[in-house]
Design a protein around this motif. Structure first.
Motif, PDB file in Angstrom:
ATOM      1  N   ILE A  40       0.692  -1.372  -0.006  1.00 51.14           N
ATOM      2  CA  ILE A  40      -0.105  -0.086   0.153  1.00 51.14           C
ATOM      3  C   ILE A  40       0.878   1.095   0.091  1.00 51.14           C
ATOM      4  CG2 ILE A  40      -1.877   1.200   1.251  1.00 51.14           C
ATOM      5  CD1 ILE A  40      -2.679  -1.286   2.348  1.00 51.14           C
ATOM      6  N   GLU A  41       1.822   1.406   0.768  1.00 45.97           N
ATOM      7  CA  GLU A  41       2.655   2.348   0.796  1.00 45.97           C
ATOM      8  C   GLU A  41       3.603   2.566  -0.691  1.00 45.97           C
ATOM      9  OE1 GLU A  41       5.580   1.423   3.997  1.00 45.97           O
ATOM     10  OE2 GLU A  41       4.053   1.892   5.531  1.00 45.97           O
ATOM     11  N   GLU A  42       3.944   1.475  -1.061  1.00 50.46           N
ATOM     12  CA  GLU A  42       4.699   1.864  -2.591  1.00 50.46           C
ATOM     13  C   GLU A  42       3.666   2.323  -3.387  1.00 50.46           C
ATOM     14  OE1 GLU A  42       7.799   1.653  -3.018  1.00 50.46           O
ATOM     15  OE2 GLU A  42       8.260   1.037  -0.808  1.00 50.46           O
ATOM     16  N   LEU A  43       2.399   1.841  -3.449  1.00 51.20           N
ATOM     17  CA  LEU A  43       1.485   2.268  -4.382  1.00 51.20           C
ATOM     18  C   LEU A  43       1.088   3.690  -4.048  1.00 51.20           C
ATOM     19  CD1 LEU A  43      -1.304  -0.708  -4.383  1.00 51.20           C
ATOM     20  CD2 LEU A  43       0.397  -0.003  -6.221  1.00 51.20           C
ATOM     21  N   GLY A  44       1.189   4.037  -2.892  1.00 53.67           N
ATOM     22  CA  GLY A  44       0.882   5.407  -2.449  1.00 53.67           C
ATOM     23  C   GLY A  44       1.952   6.244  -2.900  1.00 53.67           C
ATOM     24  N   ALA A  45       3.017   5.943  -2.889  1.00 49.37           N
ATOM     25  CA  ALA A  45       4.268   7.045  -3.190  1.00 49.37           C
ATOM     26  C   ALA A  45       4.358   7.300  -4.639  1.00 49.37           C
ATOM     27  CB  ALA A  45       5.677   6.248  -2.715  1.00 49.37           C
ATOM     28  N   ARG A  46       3.657   6.504  -5.483  1.00 46.33           N
ATOM     29  CA  ARG A  46       3.560   6.741  -6.848  1.00 46.33           C
ATOM     30  C   ARG A  46       2.198   7.090  -7.109  1.00 46.33           C
ATOM     31  NH1 ARG A  46       7.017   3.049  -5.250  1.00 46.33           N
ATOM     32  NH2 ARG A  46       9.043   2.452  -5.850  1.00 46.33           N
ATOM     33  N   LEU A  47       1.375   7.241  -6.449  1.00 41.86           N
ATOM     34  CA  LEU A  47       0.028   7.639  -6.844  1.00 41.86           C
ATOM     35  C   LEU A  47      -0.715   6.841  -7.804  1.00 41.86           C
ATOM     36  CD1 LEU A  47       0.751  11.455  -6.729  1.00 41.86           C
ATOM     37  CD2 LEU A  47       0.183  10.059  -4.726  1.00 41.86           C
ATOM     38  N   VAL A  48      -0.299   5.489  -7.644  1.00 37.84           N
ATOM     39  CA  VAL A  48      -0.951   4.595  -8.704  1.00 37.84           C
ATOM     40  C   VAL A  48      -2.433   4.562  -8.555  1.00 37.84           C
ATOM     41  CG1 VAL A  48      -0.858   2.205  -9.481  1.00 37.84           C
ATOM     42  CG2 VAL A  48       0.908   3.151  -8.562  1.00 37.84           C
ATOM     43  N   PRO A  49      -3.161   4.521  -9.741  1.00 38.77           N
ATOM     44  CA  PRO A  49      -4.756   4.652  -9.844  1.00 38.77           C
ATOM     45  C   PRO A  49      -5.303   3.063  -9.716  1.00 38.77           C
ATOM     46  CG  PRO A  49      -3.802   6.216 -11.333  1.00 38.77           C
ATOM     47  CD  PRO A  49      -2.426   5.235 -11.040  1.00 38.77           C
ATOM     48  N   GLY A  50      -6.410   2.979  -9.283  1.00 38.65           N
ATOM     49  CA  GLY A  50      -6.639   1.391  -9.243  1.00 38.65           C
ATOM     50  C   GLY A  50      -7.322   1.094  -7.953  1.00 38.65           C
ATOM     51  N   ALA A  51      -7.624  -0.117  -8.155  1.00 40.42           N
ATOM     52  CA  ALA A  51      -8.213  -0.777  -6.941  1.00 40.42           C
ATOM     53  C   ALA A  51      -7.390  -1.640  -6.018  1.00 40.42           C
ATOM     54  CB  ALA A  51      -9.580  -1.614  -7.372  1.00 40.42           C
ATOM     55  N   LEU A  52      -6.107  -1.721  -6.395  1.00 37.79           N
ATOM     56  CA  LEU A  52      -5.237  -2.781  -5.805  1.00 37.79           C
ATOM     57  C   LEU A  52      -5.180  -2.205  -4.103  1.00 37.79           C
ATOM     58  CD1 LEU A  52      -3.686  -5.164  -5.516  1.00 37.79           C
ATOM     59  CD2 LEU A  52      -1.452  -4.013  -6.320  1.00 37.79           C
TER      60      LEU A  52
END
Length: 356
Positions: A65-77
């Protein structure tokens, strides 16, 4: 796990790619989603082994979740991992859902807010009728993150006895209408979910306070994402200050800008510590979960807003352009502040939980 996910995201989901994806029709990258779920198996990270998952502990999911948040990745993961963590915390009653997540590679969204009620669980008006394994839901949920890419939505609703529970609804089921909207934060689309007698199954056990568990985990997601995004935004800003020159020297060498960056670094470290404490709370099942999740959401979202606002200023003219990344962090910070309870409402809740 963190290193493996970071390597994939660095190659497939940098901020330039986010700019492209967020304005597309879907609003997320289906190929990246397939890579992270089907090939890396991220949906099964913390699902118990006897249900087909990897059986890892809470920090494995929070790191993703942190790695996705750091890159502002869109989607439902991120919302999927959040819902899976919440379901795991609910115990045996949620095992059928967790087994489906692994077997069918289900992506999940969480539907809590309602018009008029906001995020106040006590005012939930969505109704659940039925008994046992067969329920039908009627009502409207708003501000649902990740619904555009989710296959199952976890919905809070009241049964005929007035008890608040958590129910799983297949997005493709009859009576489910999902309307997705482009909002201020283009990296996180929000949806309105209309339910008209939609078939559902109950996920939590009676008396388990499942709705509260769900809200706490959504706040945890926002906190973890915000802390990581604040760090990433500050890193981008410092890198820029090292190469942008004025009067024949890098502007990062000016004492006034050094002081501003130092203050931001202190704030980011505080947010990181708050998020780390929350992860420990979730891992140990401490009784302070609601308090810690609400506090972390406040601290981390506010920190991201502060860092992003300063980043725009420190970048000068380029920081105000749509092509630059700074506004993405700023908008994510504002949405994190408002989702799962406004700052004013959450502060009052933290005070009440702390007995103040």
């Amino acid at each position: 796990m963190r290193a493996s996910v970071a390597e994939v995201l660095d190659g497939q989901a940098d901020l330039r790619r986010t700019h492209e994806v967020m304005v597309g029709e879907k609003g997320y990258d289906p190929l990246l989603h397939e890579l992270l779920t089907a090939e890396l198996g991220l949906l099964g990270l913390v699902v118990p082994e006897h249900l087909g998952g990897l059986g890892l502990d809470v920090p494995a999911a929070t790191a993703v979740i942190e790695e996705l948040g750091a890159r502002l990745v869109p989607g439902a993961l991120a919302t999927s991992l959040t819902a899976i963590l919440a379901a795991r915390a609910l115990g045996p009653s949620a095992e059928p859902l967790l087994a489906r997540v692994v077997d069918e590679q289900l992506t999940l969204a969480v539907a809590l807010a309602e018009d008029g009620a906001g995020w106040d669980l006590e005012q939930t008006a969505t109704r659940a009728t039925g008994a046992g394994d067969e329920w039908a839901l009627t009502g409207t949920k708003t501000l649902v993150a990740g619904a555009e890419a989710a296959r199952v939505v976890l919905v809070t609703a009241r049964n005929p006895g007035g008890e608040l529970g958590v129910y799983a609804v297949d997005r493709a089921a009859d009576g489910v209408d999902v309307r997705t909207h482009m909002t201020l934060d283009q990296t996180r689309r929000l949806s309105t979910v209309h339910l008209r007698g939609a078939a559902a199954s109950r996920v939590d056990a009676p008396g388990a306070e499942g709705a509260r568990v769900l809200l706490d985990h959504v706040r945890a997601m926002l906190a973890l994402e915000s802390a990581a995004a604040a760090r990433a935004c500050l890193d981008i800003t410092v890198d820029y200050l090292k190469v942008r020159e004025q009067f024949g020297r890098p502007i990062g060498s000016f004492q006034a800008l050094k002081h501003r960056c130092a203050d931001l670094a202190v704030a980011v470290a505080g947010a990181r510590a708050t998020a780390d404490h929350l992860v420990t709370t979730l891992r140990t099942g401490a009784a302070t979960r609601s308090h810690d999740a609400a506090l972390a959401k406040l601290v981390c979202a506010d920190t991201l807003m502060t860092v992003a606002a300063e980043a725009i200023q420190l970048h000068g003219g380029i920081g105000f352009t749509f092509e630059h990344h700074a506004h993405l962090f700023f908008k994510r910070g504002k949405s994190a502040q408002l989702l799962a309870g406004s700052p004013t409402a959450v502060r009052a809740e933290v005070a009440a939980l702390a007995g103040l």
